[in-house]
Design an enzyme around this catalytic site. Structure first.
Site, PDB file in Angstrom:
ATOM      1  N   SER A 186      21.277 -19.417  -7.784  1.00 29.78           N
ATOM      2  CA  SER A 186      20.933 -19.933  -6.701  1.00 29.78           C
ATOM      3  C   SER A 186      19.350 -19.103  -5.580  1.00 29.78           C
ATOM      4  O   SER A 186      18.738 -19.738  -5.085  1.00 29.78           O
ATOM      5  CB  SER A 186      21.556 -20.206  -4.953  1.00 29.78           C
ATOM      6  N   HIS A 228      19.871 -24.347 -12.662  1.00 24.15           N
ATOM      7  CA  HIS A 228      20.533 -24.434 -11.057  1.00 24.15           C
ATOM      8  C   HIS A 228      20.470 -25.650 -10.360  1.00 24.15           C
ATOM      9  O   HIS A 228      19.899 -25.807 -10.095  1.00 24.15           O
ATOM     10  CB  HIS A 228      19.356 -23.580  -9.733  1.00 24.15           C
ATOM     11  N   GLU A 288      17.558 -27.703 -11.368  1.00 22.16           N
ATOM     12  CA  GLU A 288      16.661 -26.309 -11.804  1.00 22.16           C
ATOM     13  C   GLU A 288      15.978 -25.408 -13.298  1.00 22.16           C
ATOM     14  O   GLU A 288      17.454 -25.218 -12.949  1.00 22.16           O
ATOM     15  CB  GLU A 288      16.092 -25.862 -10.040  1.00 22.16           C
ATOM     16  N   ASN A 325      16.342 -24.237  -2.537  1.00 27.79           N
ATOM     17  CA  ASN A 325      17.242 -22.977  -1.445  1.00 27.79           C
ATOM     18  C   ASN A 325      15.684 -22.793  -0.619  1.00 27.79           C
ATOM     19  O   ASN A 325      15.776 -23.187   0.435  1.00 27.79           O
ATOM     20  CB  ASN A 325      17.666 -22.014  -1.837  1.00 27.79           C
TER      21      ASN A 325
END
Ligand code: 3H9
Length: 687
Positions: free
Chosen positions: A402, A423, A435, A473
Site C-alpha cells: 500500500s 495496489h 493503482e 493513501n
C-alpha cells in the site's frame, strides 16, 4: 457514418461511428438524410436501423453537452423516425443506451440479440433521457418498469426487455440479427407509434417509488427530475410531456452535478491511458497468475482473475492458512450464488481454476505473480529474492504493497524492469480501484499489460509513481492526521464523521476506523498510551469486531455515540493538559477535506499521478468520494483553488508548522486555471 443496403424492398441503415456509434452532429445529419431518401424511394417498403461494430448505439455524444449542437437535434430526429409512414424496425445488439435506446423507442418495432443490454443510464451522468425517453418508455412498458429503468439507470437484458414489452422479439446470438430484422420488417403490418399508446398510472406509484429509493435520490438532482418527467407523461399529452422533459433536461445539463458526473465518466476512461505509450507496444500474455499469501487481500485479488476465467496459483506457507484462505474464497462465491448474482456453475468454474499450494516453486509457470503478504520491507525483499530465482524469464512481478518503496523491492532482483506495484483496495474482489505503480525501472510494456489486464477483470486502473502511499493513501493521510488532532482539541467522532457524511462520503474517518479495526498497527502494549487511538486500544475498544471503538455497536452492528469512548477521550485530554474548545464544522471541513485536495495537488506536482482527473478516479473508486462532485480535484476547482488556499491559510496555526500548502494549488488559485494547466504552463511548478 451511415451505410445503407437495400435488401429487395427493405432498406438497412447501419450506424457506423466508432467506437460506440454516439449520436454526434454528423451521425444525426446522415441518419436524417438516409431516412428522407428512404421515405421518398418507392422501392423501399420498410426500414431497419442497426449499429455497426460491437453495439447498436451508446447514446448522445456526451462531448457535445454544453456546446451549441448542430441540427437536427436528437429529439427532432427521433420524432421524424416515429412519423415515418413506412415501418421502421430497430435491430439491437451489444448495447442500446441513452439516446441510442431512445432512437429504438422512436422506431415502430424492436428486435434484440439475446445478449443485448438496453438502458437509459442518463441519470448516472446527472441527466434524464432528453430525447423523448421519459415519455415513450412508460407508454410502452408501464410506469413502474419505466421508473426503475430511468431513475435507477441500470440497463436490462434482452429477455427482461421482452418480458416488459420493450422489445418485440429476441433472437439467439447464433442467428443473423440483421437478417431476422429484415424479415421482420418485411412481414410486419402497419406502423405502431409509441407516442400514440395510451397512458395511465396509479397516483401513489410515484410517492411509493420515491420513498423506497429515498437514500439514492435525496441529494441528487437528476433522479428527482426523472420522476417529474415520467409523472408528466401520465398527466400531459405527448407533445407537452416532451416539452417538459426538454426543459428539465436543459436545466440538468447546465447544473454542477451533471458536469461533475460527466467528468467522472471521462476521468475513469482517461485514467486507463498511459502518457507517451507507443501505439504498437506489445502486451505480455497473462494466462496464469500467481498470488503469494492467501489472507483476505490475497484471496480477494485471486477472485478477480478466477471470475474472469484466468487460472490462479495461490501460495501459502502453512496448510491451515491455505485451507482458511481457499475456504473464504469458496464462501464468497457461495454468497454470490445465494444472492443470485452468480450461477452455481459459474462459481464452480471459477473455483476449478484455482490451484492452492505450499510449494513456492509452483509459481514457475505464472505469467504474473502478485505478492500480497503483510507490510514489512524485509519480508517483501526476501520474497522477491526467492521469486527472482523461481519465476520464468519475462514474468511480471508485482507487489500489492500500500505504501512501501517499489524500487527498493525491485533492487533485490536481477530484473527490476519486470517489477512493479499492483495496489488493490480492500475488499479486493469488490473495490474497483487498482493503482498500477511504475517503478523507476519498470518497463512500459509491463505497465501497459497491467492496465489492460486490470480493465479486463473489471477494475479502474490508475498509473501511479513511487512515493509513500502512492496516490490514494498519500492523499487521504492528512485527513486521518487532522481528524485525530481535532478529536484531541475538542471535536467528537460523531461531529467529524457527520461533516464527512453531509459532504457525501459513505463513511466518516472514525466510522471507517471502527470498521477496519482500530488495532491495525497497534503496538499491543496497553501501558504505552501516547495517542487517543492507543488509549482506546488499551481499553479493548478495537472497533466493530469488539462491540465498541469510537462508537458502541449493538448485535446488529448498529452504531451509537459511546459515553465510554467519550470518557476515554476526555481522560486523554486531561492527562495531556489539553483544554478542549468548540470546533466549527467549517474548521473540520478545511482541516480534513481541503487538506486531501492539497495533498492531491502535491501528488500531481511531484509527477506521481499523470493528470488531475486520475486523482479524481482514485478518490471516486478507492474511497467513495461522492461521485456527484466529480472527485477531489474537480470539486476543488469548482469551489475555487483560491478558496481552498484561503481556508488552509486561515487555519495554518492549527495545521501546524509541518503543513505545507502545495505551490501548484496556490499557482492554480492565483492564476484561476486548472491544476493540469498550472503544472504544464509554469516552469516553477513543474516536477
Ligand atoms: C444521452 O444519451 C442523452 C440523451 O438522452 C438526450 C440527448 C438530447 N458519447 O466505455 P468505453 C467514448 S447521454 C461520447 O471505454 P466500452 C468513451 O469516452 C448518453 N463518447 O467502451 C471512450 O473514449 P476513449 C447516455 C462516448 O466498450 C470510448 O467511447 N449514454 C460515449 O467499455 C469507448 O468507451 C451513456 O451513458 C458517448 N455517449 O463501453 C452510455 N460513450 O476511447 C455511456 C462512450 O477516448 N457509454 N464514449 O476513452 C458507456 O456506458 C460505454 O461507453 C459503453 C461501451 C457501454 C457504450
Amino acid at each position: 457514418m451511415i451505410e445503407t443496403v437495400l435488401h429487395a424492398d427493405v432498406l438497412e441503415i447501419v450506424l457506423n461511428s466508432p467506437p460506440v456509434n454516439a449520436l454526434g452532429g454528423a451521425l444525426r445529419r446522415d441518419l436524417a438524410v438516409a431516412l428522407r431518401v428512404a421515405s421518398a424511394d418507392d422501392a423501399v417498403r420498410a426500414i431497419v436501423i442497426r449499429g455497426a461494430g460491437k453495439l447498436f448505439c451508446g447514446g448522445a455524444d456526451i462531448t457535445e453537452f454544453g456546446q451549441v449542437r448542430a441540427k437536427p437535434l436528437l429529439p427532432d430526429l427521433i420524432n421524424e423516425i416515429e412519423s415515418s409512414v413506412k415501418p421502421v424496425v430497430a435491430a439491437v445488439h451489444g448495447s442500446a443506451l441513452g439516446g441510442g435506446l431512445e432512437v429504438a423507442l422512436g422506431c415502430h418495432y424492436r428486435i434484440a440479440a439475446a445478449t443485448a443490454k438496453l438502458g437509459l443510464p442518463e441519470v448516472s451522468l446527472g441527466l434524464l433521457p432528453g430525447a423523448g425517453g421519459t415519455q415513450r418508455l412508460p407508454r410502452l412498458v408501464g410506469v413502474e418498469a419505466a421508473l426503475d429503468m430511468i431513475v435507477l439507470g441500470a440497463p436490462i437484458s434482452a429477455m427482461r426487455a421482452a418480458e416488459i414489452g420493450l422489445v418485440d422479439e429476441v433472437v439467439d446470438d447464433e442467428v443473423d440479427l440483421a437478417g431476422s430484422a429484415i424479415a421482420f420488417a418485411r412481414n410486419v403490418g402497419a406502423v405502431r407509434r409509441t407516442r400514440d399508446l395510451p397512458m395511465d398510472a396509479e397516483e401513489q406509484l410515484f410517492e411509493k417509488f420515491a420513498a423506497r429509493h429515498a437514500r439514492k435520490i435525496d441529494t441528487l438532482d437528476a433522479p428527482k427530475a426523472c420522476i417529474a418527467a415520467i409523472r408528466a407523461a401520465t398527466e400531459l399529452p405527448f407533445g407537452e410531456g416532451v416539452a417538459h422533459e426538454r426543459s428539465l433536461f436543459a436545466e440538468l445539463v447546465e447544473g454542477a452535478q451533471s458536469k461533475a458526473l460527466c467528468h467522472a465518466f471521462f476521468a475513469e476512461r482517461a485514467a486507463a491511458k498511459i502518457d507517451n505509450l507507443p501505439a504498437d507496444i506489445a502486451l505480455r500474455p497473462v494466462r496464469r497468475v500467481g498470488v503469494i499469501g492467501a489472507g483476505t487481500m490475497g484471496g480477494g485479488i485471486a477472485m478477480n482473475f478466477l471470475s474472469t476465467g484466468i487460472a490462479v496459483t495461490i501460495v501459502e506457507t502453512e496448510q491451515a492458512a491455505l485451507d482458511r484462505g481457499v475456504g473464504v474464497i469458496r464462501a464468497n462465491y457461495g454468497a454470490s450464488v445465494a444472492r443470485g448474482r452468480l450461477k452455481a456453475e459459474q462459481a464452480e468454474a471459477a473455483m476449478s481454476l484455482l490451484t492452492p499450494t505450499l510449494v513456492f516453486e509452483d509459481l514457475a509457470d505464472c505469467d504474473l505473480v502478485i505478492e500480497a503478504v503483510y507490510e514489512n520491507m524485509e519480508v517483501k525483499k526476501q520474497i522477491f529474492c526467492r521469486l527472482d530465482q523461481v519465476a520464468r524469464p519475462g514474468a511480471m512481478l508485482a507487489s500489492n504493497t500500500s505504501y512501501l518503496d517499489i524500487d527498493e523491492i525491485a533492487s533485490v532482483t536481477g530484473r527490476p524492469q519486470d517489477v512493479f506495484g499492483l495496489h488493490f483496495f480492500s475488499p479486493a474482489n469488490v473495490m474497483k480501484l487498482v493503482e498500477v505503480v511504475r517503478g523507476a525501472q519498470t518497463s512500459l510494456d509491463i505497465v501497459a499489460t497491467a492496465m489492460a489486464l486490470a480493465r479486463k477483470v473489471g477494475k479502474v486502473p490508475v498509473v501511479a509513481r513511487v512515493c509513500h502511499g502512492f496516490i490514494g493513501n498519500r492523499m487521504m493521510h492528512p485527513r486521518k492526521v487532522e481528524a485525530f488532532k481535532l478529536l484531541e482539541e475538542g471535536a467528537t467522532p460523531a461531529q467529524i464523521d457527520r461533516v464527512h457524511l453531509n459532504f457525501g462520503m459513505p463513511m466518516g474517518p472514525f466510522q471507517m476506523m471502527d470498521l477496519a479495526g482500530c488495532d491495525i498497527g497497534w503496538h499491543r502494549d496497553p501501558e504505552r498510551v501516547t495517542t487517543i487511538l492507543e488509549a482506546l486500544c488499551a481499553e479493548g475498544r478495537w472497533g466493530q469486531k469488539t462491540g465498541g471503538g469510537f462508537y458502541d455497536y449493538d448485535t446488529e452492528r448498529k452504531a451509537s455515540p459511546s459515553p465510554v469512548a467519550q470518557a476515554i477521550i476526555a481522560d486523554f485530554r486531561e492527562r495531556a493538559g489539553i483544554v478542549s474548545r468548540e470546533i466549527s464544522d467549517e474548521e473540520i471541513t478545511v482541516r480534513t477535506i481541503y487538506t486531501i485536495v492539497n495533498e492531491g495537488a502535491a501528488v500531481l506536482e511531484g509527477g506521481y499521478a499523470q493528470r488531475s482527473s486520475d486523482i479524481d478516479a482514485v478518490g471516486l473508486y478507492g474511497y467513495g468520494w461522492p461521485r456527484h462532485t466529480g472527485g477531489p480535484m474537480f470539486w476543488a476547482e469548482h469551489v475555487g483553488f483560491d478558496t481552498i488556499v484561503a481556508g488552509l491559510e486561515k487555519y495554518s496555526e492549527e495545521l501546524g508548522p509541518d503543513f505545507q500548502i502545495s505551490p501548484l494549488i496556490r499557482h492554480a488559485g492565483s492564476s484561476k486555471t486548472s491544476l493540469d494547466r498550472a503544472k504544464a504552463g509554469d516552469g516553477a511548478c513543474k516536477s
